[in-house]
Design an enzyme around this catalytic site. Structure first.
Site, short mmCIF file in Angstrom:
data_model
loop_
_atom_site.label_atom_id
_atom_site.label_comp_id
_atom_site.label_asym_id
_atom_site.label_seq_id
_atom_site.Cartn_x
_atom_site.Cartn_y
_atom_site.Cartn_z
NE ARG A 611 -3.39 0.06 2.83
CZ ARG A 611 -4.66 -0.10 2.41
NH1 ARG A 611 -5.23 0.87 1.72
NH2 ARG A 611 -5.32 -1.20 2.69
CB ILE A 612 1.51 3.89 -2.39
CG1 ILE A 612 2.27 2.81 -3.17
CG2 ILE A 612 2.25 5.22 -2.43
CD1 ILE A 612 3.64 2.49 -2.63
N GLY A 685 8.49 -1.95 2.54
CA GLY A 685 9.55 -0.96 2.46
C GLY A 685 9.64 -0.37 1.06
CD GLU A 688 17.07 1.28 2.61
OE1 GLU A 688 18.00 1.52 1.82
OE2 GLU A 688 17.01 1.76 3.76
#
Length: 721
Positions: A611-612, A685, A688
């Site tokens: 989910r953003i 995440g 990265e």
């Protein structure tokens, strides 16, 4: 992610940073902006050899200078990671100058004379005499018979890949302001972990952790080099106690290269064998990275190759090469971007030998489970990332024959690479508080070094509380706040966001329970599951006219505030599932056939990152990751004089980083997704993974343009002429 029915949903909206106005108007206070009464300025005297003994330190000339107050050469009373009289790396702090001005401190340092007895030293990773040690964080791994399968493979790619040392070079220099009040220490510090810095400082001075407070409301970029307490931070606090005044120390740009960490130089062998259909039969990955002799940094370069593609036979080893250097540190995509570079370039090389499309080769070897751990994936949509990304990038225009697509003297090439990074989570805490004036404050001892933590946490809190974002203030960067994990490893949103989500939900539920049990409330007697919240107003689902606001309840009870502090437990999901964020990266380059220069023309990436919470911030993170990856691929390289370990390009003039002219059209998209196994928000995440595939995609594009397989980063023009 649960939200109060009918409430305004802040999450998922491309909102601008709530702290943006403070930053663009200069009102955001970074560590070096902090001032205190009777402030004393400090700077370090650094060793000018790589290894040896300090015989004498002559301070007379420095002490004779106006405004120089003291030169500290005895550090008894603070625990340092090294003996200050035993030099173990070039640039190691061996004295501290204290002065009334920063200029006087710097000048004083230049007048200190140090005499040494030098000892044999080694600073070169590639020197055959340097001994290697096992990386205890990444034990050797093997499945099947990788050597036998490689020997029997019809097609083999077996190459060595080298990556130069990289330095973080954030705009904000490392800085510390320390002040003692009796046995209590307050430190304003550039850090990526205020609770962790608090604990380190307490250990170093042998005082209770509750006697230390660390404050850091803003970070001007860090990328991993502020994930631990470095010697200069300890020495600033030591100097403050010694002189009895607050002390400020700001590292110079040159010192930033020697005093704090960096992405270590690395060397890898990556061998892949496959049959004629492109089915991988063996993978062998052997990696070594440089590390400090006195303090090991354990980077996990080997994990990526172990799980990313299906192979019944696989072996990987990881080794450290202890050198007379200061300790390396995590740098964006630590370990994984290094391992992925070799693996993804090897996949491209194998595809070329097989005469198949690099994307098709990857899809043919898509694993059903994580073979390295024997675990199911929480989610994995690499195939969809490649297909959607290829369509958006117009990958079908790529000529599979390298070196034939040109525009005049420019050779044009397309490259691609997969990306992946661990979805990390850690126990976190947060407190949500509703005030009688209608505002809300949510606090956690996390940080914001650039991803937009202030904003995304405000969005999550507003949704959980059922109130507009404009009424919520998120506070961070203070060790007095509920504890949070290190601000790194792309774990903040999943971890701290889950704690904020939980605290907000529990506070909302506490209001509802209090209201329905209050005889004076319009909601008295209504069941809890029949109450909704919109704009801070609680109301009965079947009768919206029946309700009251949070403020109504607080006023009636005579309360100034009501709060809820909650701990979020990361649980054991990481032991039951293989949890990663994924992506597919595409690059187009133009290589000048006459000059050998490489320009990235455009890049596109598609990510599976759950989910953003804020698409605007996520896109910004992706663009930033691409910029860093372009630097790693084409520009960034730390150069050492191996005679003494001195970094000869320790400045922004000679250490090359991408500037506007180097950055082409960059774009990214995100699959609609959620990973509810990882955390209650469904996020993965992000910060990265967006750098991980970039260096390999650029290198593969260079091969497609020129037909030359360059296996050293950065790719410089001399390798292409």
């Amino acid at each position: 992610m649960t939200t109060p029915t009918g409430s305004p949903v802040a999450s998922g909206r491309p909102l601008s940073r709530v702290d943006g106005p403070l930053k663009v108007t200069g009102r955001a206070t970074y560590t070096a902006d902090h001032h205190a009464d009777n402030l004393v300025f400090a700077t370090l005297v650094d060793a000018t050899i790589a290894r040896g003994t300090v015989d004498s330190i002559e301070t007379t000339a420095a002490l004779q200078q106006t405004d120089v107050l003291e030169v500290i050469t005895d550090f008894t009373g603070v625990t340092l990671p090294f003996d200050p009289k035993q030099v173990q790396s070039y640039g190691q702090p061996i004295a501290v100058i204290l002065a009334a001005t920063s200029e006087a401190a710097l000048h004083g340092a230049s007048l200190v004379t140090v005499r040494y007895t030098e000892a044999p030293q080694q600073t070169n990773l590639h020197d055959a005499a340097a001994p290697a040690e096992p990386n205890t964080r990444t034990p050797d791994y093997s499945r099947g018979d990788p050597e036998g399968a490689l020997a029997a493979a019809a097609v083999v790619s077996d190459l060595h890949y080298d990556i130069a040392r990289n330095h973080h070079n954030p705009i904000e220099l490392s800085a510390t302001v320390a002040q003692w009040n009796g046995d209590r220490l307050t430190v304003h510090d550039k850090t990526q972990g205020v609770p962790q810095s608090q604990a380190s400082l307490a250990r170093a001075f042998g005082i209770p952790v509750e006697n230390v407070r660390v404050i850091c409301p803003f970070v001007g970029g860090a990328f991993g080099n502020a994930l631990k307490v470095w010697p200069h931070e300890l020495l600033t606090a030591f100097a403050a106690r010694r002189i009895g005044h607050p002390v400020k120390l700001v590292l110079t740009r040159k010192q930033l290269y020697h005093v704090v960490g960096f992405r270590p130089a690395s060397s890898q062998r990556l061998a892949i064998g496959a049959d004629r259909t492109g089915t991988i039969t063996s993978i062998i990955n052997e990696s070594s990275i440089e590390s400090s002799r006195y303090e090991h940094y354990l980077e996990q370069t080997a994990l990526y190759a172990r799980f990313m593609y299906d192979s019944p036979n696989m072996r990987s080893t990881a080794r450290l090469v202890p050198l007379d250097i200061n300790p390396p540190a995590p740098m964006r995509g630590p370990g994984t971007v290094t391992g992925a570079y070799a693996m993804e370039c090897a996949m491209d090389d194998l595809a070329h030998q097989l005469g198949v499309d690099p994307i098709d080769l990857r899809l043919r070897n898509e694993p059903a489970v994580d073979q390295s751990e024997g675990l199911p994936f929480s989610t994995r949509r690499v195939t969809e990332c490649f297909r959607r990304g290829a369509d958006a990038f117009d990958w079908s225009r790529r000529n599979q024959v390298p070196g034939v697509t040109r525009e005049g003297h420019l050779l044009i090439g397309y490259g691609t690479a997969a990306a992946a990074y661990h979805t990390l989570t850690a126990d976190s805490s947060a407190v949500a508080q509703a005030n009688a004036d209608g505002t809300f404050e949510v606090r956690s001892a996390t940080l914001d070094m650039g991803p937009g933590t202030y904003t995304s946490m405000t969005q999550v809190a507003a949704d959980a509380l059922g109130v507009p974002m404009s009424r919520v203030r998120f506070a961070l960067g203070d060790s007095d706040f509920p504890p949070a994990p290190l601000h790194g490893g792309s774990m903040t949103m999943a971890s701290v966001g889950s704690a904020v989500h939980t605290a907000g939900n529990m506070l909302r539920d506490r209001f509802i329970r209090t209201s329905i049990l209050d005889p004076r409330s319009p909601l008295n007697g209504v069941r809890t599951d029949q109450v909704d919240v919109v704009d801070g107003r609680m109301f009965a689902t079947d009768d919206p006219t029946r309700g009251e606001t949070y403020q109504d309840l607080l006023r009636r009870r005579g309360w100034n505030a009501l709060d809820s502090q909650q701990d979020w437990d990361a649980g054991d999901a990481a032991e039951r599932y293989s949890m990663w964020a994924y992506g597919a990266v595409f690059a187009e380059v133009a290589v000048d056939e006459l000059l050998g220069t490489v320009r990235v023309r455009r890049m596109h990436a598609c990510y599976d990152s759950g989910r953003i919470i804020n698409p605007k911030l996520a896109h910004s993170q992706a663009i930033g990751g691409m910029v860093g990856g372009i630097g790693m691929a084409l520009l960034e390289s730390t150069h050492l004089d191996y005679r003494d370990g001195k970094i000869v390009n320790a400045n922004l003039a000679d250490y090359l980083v991408p500037v506007n002219a180097d950055i082409p059209a960059l774009d990214a998209e995100f699959l609609p997704a959620e990973d509810m196994i990882a955390d209650p928000l469904g996020v993965k995440g992000l910060a990265e993974v967006v750098i991980v595939g970039v260096p390999a995609a650029v290198a593969n594009a260079v091969f497609n343009a020129t037909g030359k397989r360059v296996t050293e980063l950065p790719i410089t023009l001399d390798t292409l002429l």
